[in-house]
Design an enzyme around this catalytic site. Structure first.
Site: not given
Length: 840
Positions: A132, A266-270, A302-303, A306
């Site tokens: 992203e 911080g993080a990624m919602e893969n 949060h992730e 998503h």
């Protein structure tokens, strides 16, 4: 074919990918990878060429339905490859096959490399992804736009001793006979390219936890499994919570939460393979603070939100980033509040909301949703307005509609648009259909218009209280912006108290009686400031009801904002703060008070500082007498956090010799409560010498947990010795500090009260190297530190430099920093006039 899109970064629409079969073989020693991709296409019109996204890749060869390509041309500016076909292809199904090579870069985007040192002091390499917004094109040729949803079937060829994970569950692993394995993963659901992930390296995984039939694991660098239990518990709770809240089963086949040593965000919602900074998954509950644990659960929630809001239903184009991020931020609050009600998460949200207010009070703010043309535009959308203002607007709507009614509308939206793409109005229309309320009418003025209102409560000559609205701006300039403001007001009179609910357009009187007191926005759900005029604030504080912590927080936050905007004098604010501090014992309120007192300390002149410090000591004294140094048996987490906030405020803001000495003792001791231990580190650094620096630097290098590592690292930015500052600055470029952290260290150095100018000189001199080393998304955030350089000469110097060295991926964010810098210059002048002799 002709591209009829007005946006040169959008791909032609004559061909649509339906399924990718991707095979990759990374070389973790040479930092390269080779790959093949077969794409099942639906051709919609006759074509002589195929245009797709590719960046930093070399396409070796390819064919369409067995017919070799006639050639490949690259458009580097728009990150495209044009595949020339030997003959025109007609509408229908087709199969595109490509082979390609690429580099495992060190820029924390695309398919990149991350390193860590194992238990035997050996450096190990992980190949991981961050796609992203527009970086899948750096890993394989693809249609890298969110509305080109497709199924992805991934195969990774990896050394036998390494682990591989991807978005789908592992379905097969076969030796290749040369020390490698071919690992195959189940096809994903239909989804956007930016949600795909694959990771290879010396990793381990926890045993899975079953969450309603979905296996959930923590995947982590080898040797760190002992730090996973807390995140595993939080992840399982949140996944279950969202399945219930959305009333839709998790749409994937498994969930891996993956700790990555080097990660720009911080993080990624893969989908199914969510990546995080280590600090958010690898946690020792005994040494971490409540705030550190809360932040970790925030991001995990949060992730996972998503997986539905963003992954199952996705925006059509990047202008809709705000929608998925704002709703995920809102949903994280719901989940964390359910996970740990004692943390009072909605009360703590006030601090995040204050940061969004701070940006939104600038002339250079933006609408929550705005047109996005290029990848740089998309990258610039990841800011406080997208996350925090967006979440605040969603919360305001939820409270206006009712929590259950809002939830039912969200469920309706997700069911209707599952596996599809949407525009912003689709969510408002779904809510309107579900609730019968005009959600779009209410929300459009909040989403497509920058800024926010201040609701002024004015006592007229006849005693009537009138509410009116105007745009709130720090610069005080007139503005004709207007909102439909959902206002709640508590009103007290001789007849008792009542609650007024209205949508404020034009000025409106609160009844015909003469209220004894009025409180506007008593539940803090409205995204607007409140200004009490004509003695109404004193009437509220003197004769009003007992205010709860959230109400007290809002009063402090609004009064400080009015001070920055020069609608309240600095002297009056300090007197107000003294009044509130006398009886205050809530963590959130004290965090806000401490933040404003820290700003005053930063701005006050040297010859006025001692007087301010004495007033700070007096403010802290009453609550410190109740809290003290020693934790009480059975006290809650928030009380421990409050003790840490007070100790730091007393020692640094109040320059209290006894508190400083006690913090030195605590830093040298074992078994100290984590919040107090964290405060002690900050105090020793802020008041320390070379020996203290050496000790904290040593602890940074040998920290047993990510939380302790970051505490010690950021403490290094607060020493006030120029030689030590020079050492910290140099560490951001010499490899001592990870590139993911270097920008935040530089920001911390800019915010140093006395040595910020030294940090700015370093950044200006090393600008090119900094931009080469830091991930592009971090550079605008690093520059947030310029707001602390609040003298006219520095403001001019910074402006001239940034005009000559623009930051395209954060143009608006940087403009906001520069405006706030100028506002702080004016605030500095007023602070020094009120609290001490003005500096020359």
């Amino acid at each position: 074919m002709a591209d009829n899109s007005p946006n040169p970064y959008r791909l032609p629409r004559g061909v649509v990918p339906r399924r990718y079969e991707l095979r990759l073989e990374p070389d973790l020693e040479a930092f390269t990878f080779t790959g093949t991709v077969g794409v099942d296409l639906e051709v919609l019109e006759p074509l002589g060429e195929i245009v797709l996204n590719a960046a930093e890749l070399e396409i070796a060869d390819g064919d369409l339905d067995g017919v070799a390509l006639a050639g490949v041309e690259y458009d580097d500016e728009h990150e495209r490859a044009v595949l020339r076909l030997g003959e025109a292809v007609q509408p229908g199904a087709a199969r595109l096959n490509l082979s390609f090579t690429g580099t495992l870069n060190d820029q924390l985007r695309g398919f990149y490399r991350s390193t860590f040192t194992d238990e035997d002091d050996n450096e190990r390499v992980i190949a991981t992804t961050q796609f992203e917004s527009t970086n899948a094109r750096r890993a394989f040729p693809c249609w890298d736009e969110p509305d080109f949803k497709a199924v992805f079937e991934v195969t990774l060829v990896v050394p036998d001793n390494l682990m591989a994970v991807s978005s789908g569950a592992e379905v097969d692993s076969q030796p290749t006979g040369d020390g490698h394995r071919e690992v195959s993963f189940a096809p994903t659901m239909e989804m956007s390219t930016y949600l795909l992930a694959f990771i290879v390296g010396p990793l381990e995984a926890t045993d899975p936890v079953d969450v309603n039939g979905t296996p959930l694991r923590i995947v982590h660098p080898a040797g760190k499994g002992h730090l996973t239990e807390f995140a595993l518990d939080a992840g399982a709770f949140c996944l279950d919570f969202f399945e219930d809240y959305f009333a839709i089963d998790y749409p994937g086949d498994k969930v891996d939460l993956v700790a990555i040593p080097d990660f720009a965000f911080g993080a990624m919602e893969n989908m199914g393979c969510v990546t995080f900074r280590e600090i958010l998954l690898l946690i020792d509950p005994d040494s971490s603070t409540q705030q550190e644990r809360q932040t970790a659960v925030d991001v995990i929630a949060h992730e996972l939100a998503h997986m539905w809001f963003g992954n199952l239903v996705t925006m059509k184009w990047w202008n809709g980033i705000w929608l998925k991020e704002a709703f995920a931020t809102f949903c994280e609050m719901l989940a964390v509040d359910a996970y740990r009600p004692d943390w009072k998460r909605w009360l703590a949200f006030g601090l995040s909301r204050a940061a969004a207010f701070d940006v939104d009070a600038l002339a250079a703010t933006r609408a929550i949703e705005y047109p996005v043309v290029s990848p740089a535009d998309a990258e610039g959308m990841y800011d406080l307005l997208t996350y925090e203002k967006g979440a605040a607007a969603v919360r305001m709507l939820e409270q206006y509609l009712g929590a259950d009614e809002f939830r039912d509308g969200v469920r309706h939206y997700l069911r209707r648009h599952s596996y599809a793409n949407t525009e912003t109005h689709d969510i408002w229309d779904a809510l309107a259909e579900s609730t019968g309320e005009p959600a779009r009418d209410v929300m459009d003025s909040w989403i497509f218009q920058g800024g926010h209102p201040v609701v002024s409560a004015t006592a007229d000559d006849d005693g009537t209280v009138t509410l009116s609205q105007s745009r709130f701006r720090y610069d005080g300039q007139p503005d004709d912006a207007h909102w439909q403001v959902p206002v709640v007001a508590a009103v007290g009179s001789d007849a008792g108290s009542r609650t007024e609910r209205l949508v404020l357009n034009d000025p409106v009187a609160l009844g015909t009686d003469e209220p004894a007191w009025v409180m506007v926005n008593p539940t803090a759900d409205g995204f607007y400031r409140v200004a009490y005029e004509g003695g109404l604030l004193d009437r509220l504080l003197d004769g009003g009801p007992d205010l709860d912590p959230l109400q007290r927080y809002v009063l402090v936050d609004d009064q400080w904002a009015l001070t920055v905007a020069d609608r309240l004098s600095v002297s009056d604010y300090v007197a107000f703060a003294e009044r509130m501090a006398a009886t205050e014992d809530d963590l959130a309120v004290w965090r806000r008070l401490a933040g404003t007192l820290g700003t005053l300390d930063h701005l006050v002149s040297d010859n006025g500082r001692a007087s301010l410090q004495a007033r700070v000591r007096d403010m802290v004294s009453p609550v410190w007498g109740r809290v003290g140094w020693d934790p009480a048996a059975g006290e809650d987490d928030r009380t421990g956090e409050l003790r840490g906030v007070l100790a730091r405020t007393l020692a640094v803001g109040g320059n209290d010799a006894e508190a400083i000495a006690r913090c030195r003792e605590l830093m040298a001791s074992d078994g100290v409560d984590p919040a107090l231990a964290a405060a002690a580190i900050a105090v020793v650094a802020a008041t320390g010498d070379d020996a203290d620096y050496q000790e904290i630097h040593h602890r940074y290098q040998s920290a047993p947990t990510p939380q302790l590592e970051l505490r010690y690292l950021m403490a290094l930015t607060t020493f006030d010795d120029p030689a030590l500052m020079a050492r910290t600055l140099a560490a951001t470029l010499d490899g001592t500090v990870r590139s993911q952290d270097a920008g935040f260290v530089l920001r911390g150095c800019l915010e140093n009260r006395d040595l910020g100018p030294q940090a700015w000189a370093f950044i200006a001199n090393q600008w090119d190297e900094i931009n080469q080393r830091l991930p592009t998304a971090i550079v605008p955030r690093m520059l947030g530190g310029i707001t602390a350089l609040s003298t006219p000469n520095l403001a001019t110097e910074v402006e001239e430099f940034l005009n000559a060295h623009p930051v395209p991926q954060g143009k608006l964010i940087v403009a906001q920093h520069q405006e706030r810098q100028k506002i702080n210059c004016e605030l500095r002048r007023r602070v020094q006039e009120a609290l001490g002799t003005k500096e020359n």
